[in-house]
Design a protein around this motif. Structure first.
Motif, PDB file in Angstrom:
ATOM      1  N   LEU A   1       6.390   8.408   4.386  1.00 40.13           N
ATOM      2  CA  LEU A   1       6.511   7.403   5.439  1.00 40.13           C
ATOM      3  C   LEU A   1       7.486   6.285   5.072  1.00 40.13           C
ATOM      4  O   LEU A   1       8.009   5.600   5.951  1.00 40.13           O
ATOM      5  N   HIS A   2       7.720   6.112   3.768  1.00 43.80           N
ATOM      6  CA  HIS A   2       8.551   4.997   3.298  1.00 43.80           C
ATOM      7  C   HIS A   2       9.572   5.518   2.277  1.00 43.80           C
ATOM      8  O   HIS A   2       9.493   5.193   1.085  1.00 43.80           O
ATOM      9  N   PRO A   3      10.531   6.309   2.705  1.00 51.03           N
ATOM     10  CA  PRO A   3      11.476   6.949   1.760  1.00 51.03           C
ATOM     11  C   PRO A   3      12.328   5.949   0.963  1.00 51.03           C
ATOM     12  O   PRO A   3      12.834   6.300  -0.103  1.00 51.03           O
ATOM     13  N   LYS A   4      12.483   4.721   1.471  1.00 47.03           N
ATOM     14  CA  LYS A   4      13.273   3.724   0.754  1.00 47.03           C
ATOM     15  C   LYS A   4      12.409   2.809  -0.115  1.00 47.03           C
ATOM     16  O   LYS A   4      12.926   1.908  -0.772  1.00 47.03           O
ATOM     17  N   GLU A   5      11.109   3.040  -0.083  1.00 49.14           N
ATOM     18  CA  GLU A   5      10.171   2.213  -0.856  1.00 49.14           C
ATOM     19  C   GLU A   5       9.204   3.118  -1.618  1.00 49.14           C
ATOM     20  O   GLU A   5       7.994   2.939  -1.579  1.00 49.14           O
TER      21      GLU A   5
ATOM     22  N   PHE B   1       1.677  -1.358   0.157  1.00 45.07           N
ATOM     23  CA  PHE B   1       1.123  -0.161  -0.481  1.00 45.07           C
ATOM     24  C   PHE B   1      -0.343  -0.375  -0.851  1.00 45.07           C
ATOM     25  O   PHE B   1      -1.170   0.540  -0.699  1.00 45.07           O
ATOM     26  N   MET B   2      -0.689  -1.555  -1.318  1.00 42.33           N
ATOM     27  CA  MET B   2      -2.087  -1.844  -1.663  1.00 42.33           C
ATOM     28  C   MET B   2      -2.982  -1.742  -0.435  1.00 42.33           C
ATOM     29  O   MET B   2      -4.107  -1.233  -0.513  1.00 42.33           O
TER      30      MET B   2
ATOM     31  N   ILE C   1      -2.111  10.839  -1.986  1.00 37.65           N
ATOM     32  CA  ILE C   1      -1.991   9.595  -1.225  1.00 37.65           C
ATOM     33  C   ILE C   1      -0.605   8.988  -1.422  1.00 37.65           C
ATOM     34  O   ILE C   1       0.022   8.490  -0.475  1.00 37.65           O
ATOM     35  N   ILE C   2      -0.114   9.029  -2.662  1.00 36.63           N
ATOM     36  CA  ILE C   2       1.220   8.489  -2.944  1.00 36.63           C
ATOM     37  C   ILE C   2       2.295   9.285  -2.196  1.00 36.63           C
ATOM     38  O   ILE C   2       3.243   8.711  -1.638  1.00 36.63           O
ATOM     39  N   ASN C   3       2.139  10.606  -2.155  1.00 38.93           N
ATOM     40  CA  ASN C   3       3.104  11.447  -1.417  1.00 38.93           C
ATOM     41  C   ASN C   3       3.118  11.090   0.064  1.00 38.93           C
ATOM     42  O   ASN C   3       4.173  11.096   0.714  1.00 38.93           O
ATOM     43  N   ARG C   4       1.942  10.797   0.597  1.00 37.43           N
ATOM     44  CA  ARG C   4       1.844  10.422   2.011  1.00 37.43           C
ATOM     45  C   ARG C   4       2.610   9.120   2.251  1.00 37.43           C
ATOM     46  O   ARG C   4       3.346   8.987   3.234  1.00 37.43           O
TER      47      ARG C   4
END
Length: 431
Positions: free
Chosen positions: A69-73, A335-336, A62-65
């Protein structure tokens, strides 16, 4: 995640699956005056997700997903020990030093009151989460004094895993609903050649949060209660004694093997999967792992048994809370939402057997066919009893563990242990 695993869990009374909401009581360090109920969700950039060791192997997916989607975050996964007590301790240490190393915390449902009362976590905007689609008892674990502090990621209700193949060979057509039936069924199964060397039953009895869970379940399943609805101790009763006596007597007569005094969730799961146990009390995460083991197709799931009928589970689960000292809170909030949405809950159900907070996933015919334990799990959660809802949860759970362990190991009688526990809880809840 017997989140299911379990652990420590108060400006008053709220600590069992996640907590209750508050306007805030106490300063960052502990006590103090009320604070404003506002959180500034500003800042974007890297954050951390802090949770117990992922024994399911699903969290990083899930974190990888999210990270794709959010490479800067990007989110970095910080894994803590598997036992809840150690997780709680490390989270508290981080908060007491006002460190920003931890951002989003995966908390036991019984920690909400304690963490909120000490202002270690921030109030969350309840209207930005689909709480109306979640099971009500699960949502309540994230509340404290009228505010919302922790969003449900998964729930948990105890289940009875049993060797259906052996019960069938012994001529037993349905799982037991009482402790006496379970003991009698085990005696029949152990006469089978295939059951040579097997023990009857186990839960979690090491001196940690799992013991609080199992002790509370035994007391509640015998018609007793650890604390009443107002958080007042009520454990020195005949009903509570019957519950504790079941555990004590089961250790004495061998129904529970001696080595189970050291069991945490994973120890019991591994014993069950390796053919050492006929019955196991554990969280639903066991299902997907057991299906990949040597007993696949040889086990089934039922409600926990009790004294005179089906038993009562302790309410478990994992919520997400936001550290008061974290940076990049706008990213953290997003993210939450991502981690706790229905799509993620469905993924965790299908790949880790984690109990979803969403009601719709229990009422899905296709899922019920694939996971036949879901109706029993929903009933377990909706009828579960929270562990004591108190701000002093860490001290309360330690007292429960101390006295229950003394009874299980024969250092005290059940009656004396409960009498001493009642006195200890009176002092702790009077503070």
């Amino acid at each position: 995640m017997k989140t299911s695993t379990a652990r420590a869990l108060q400006c008053s009374a709220a600590l069992t699956a996640a907590g209750l909401l508050l306007t805030a009581c106490g300063s960052s360090g502990g006590s103090g005056s009320a604070q404003a109920a506002t959180t500034s969700f500003k800042g974007r950039g890297p954050i951390t997700y802090v949770a117990g060791k992922d024994t399911t192997g699903t969290v990083q997916t899930i974190i990888n997903r999210w990270n794709k989607l959010h490479p800067k975050e990007k989110v970095t996964f910080i894994q803590l020990p598997t036992d809840a007590d150690s997780q709680r301790q490390q989270m508290i240490q981080n908060a007491e030093t006002k460190s920003d190393a931890y951002t989003v915390l995966a908390t036991d449902v019984v920690w909400t009151s304690e963490f909120a009362a000490h202002q270690w976590i921030d109030p969350l905007p309840a209207n930005q989460f689909p709480l109306d689609k979640m099971l009500k008892p699960v949502v309540q674990t994230g509340q404290y004094r009228g505010k919302f502090y922790a969003v449900p990621a998964s729930s948990n209700g105890g289940l009875l895993f049993y060797r259906s193949d052996l019960l069938k060979k012994a001529g037993i057509t349905r799982p037991p609903t009482t402790w006496a039936q379970m003991t009698a069924d085990c005696a029949k199964v152990k006469k089978l050649p295939e059951a040579k060397g097997m023990s009857c039953y186990a839960g979690q009895f090491q001196k940690y949060e799992g013991l609080t869970v199992n002790f509370s379940e035994a007391v509640n399943s015998a018609g007793g209660q650890v604390t009443d609805a107002n958080g007042k101790p009520d454990v020195d009763t005949p009903q509570a004694k019957k519950g504790l006596d079941f555990l004590v007597d089961s250790f004495k007569d061998g129904t529970i093997p001696k080595e189970a005094i050291t069991y945490q969730e994973e120890d019991g799961r591994q014993a069950f999967q390796s053919g050492k146990l006929v019955f196991l009390n554990n969280w639903p995460y066991v299902y997907s792992l057991a299906q990949k083991s040597g007993i696949a197709g040889k086990f089934a799931v039922a409600p926990l048994p009790g004294l005179n009928g089906p038993g009562t589970s302790s309410l478990g689960g994992s919520n997400l809370a936001l550290s008061h000292f974290a940076k990049n809170k706008a990213t953290a909030l997003d993210f939450m939402k991502f981690f706790t949405d229905e799509e993620s809950a469905s993924y965790f159900l299908k790949n880790a057997s984690l109990a979803p907070p969403y009601a719709s996933l229990y009422d899905n015919a296709a899922l019920d066919k694939r996971y036949p334990y879901l109706p029993d799990l929903k009933a377990s959660i909706t009828h579960a009893v929270p562990r004591p809802r108190v701000v002093q949860y860490g001290d309360v759970t330690s007292a429960i563990q101390q006295e229950a362990y003394a009874a299980l190991t024969g250092k005290k009688s059940s009656a004396q242990a409960l009498k001493d526990l009642q006195a200890d809880l009176r002092k702790l809840t009077a503070q």
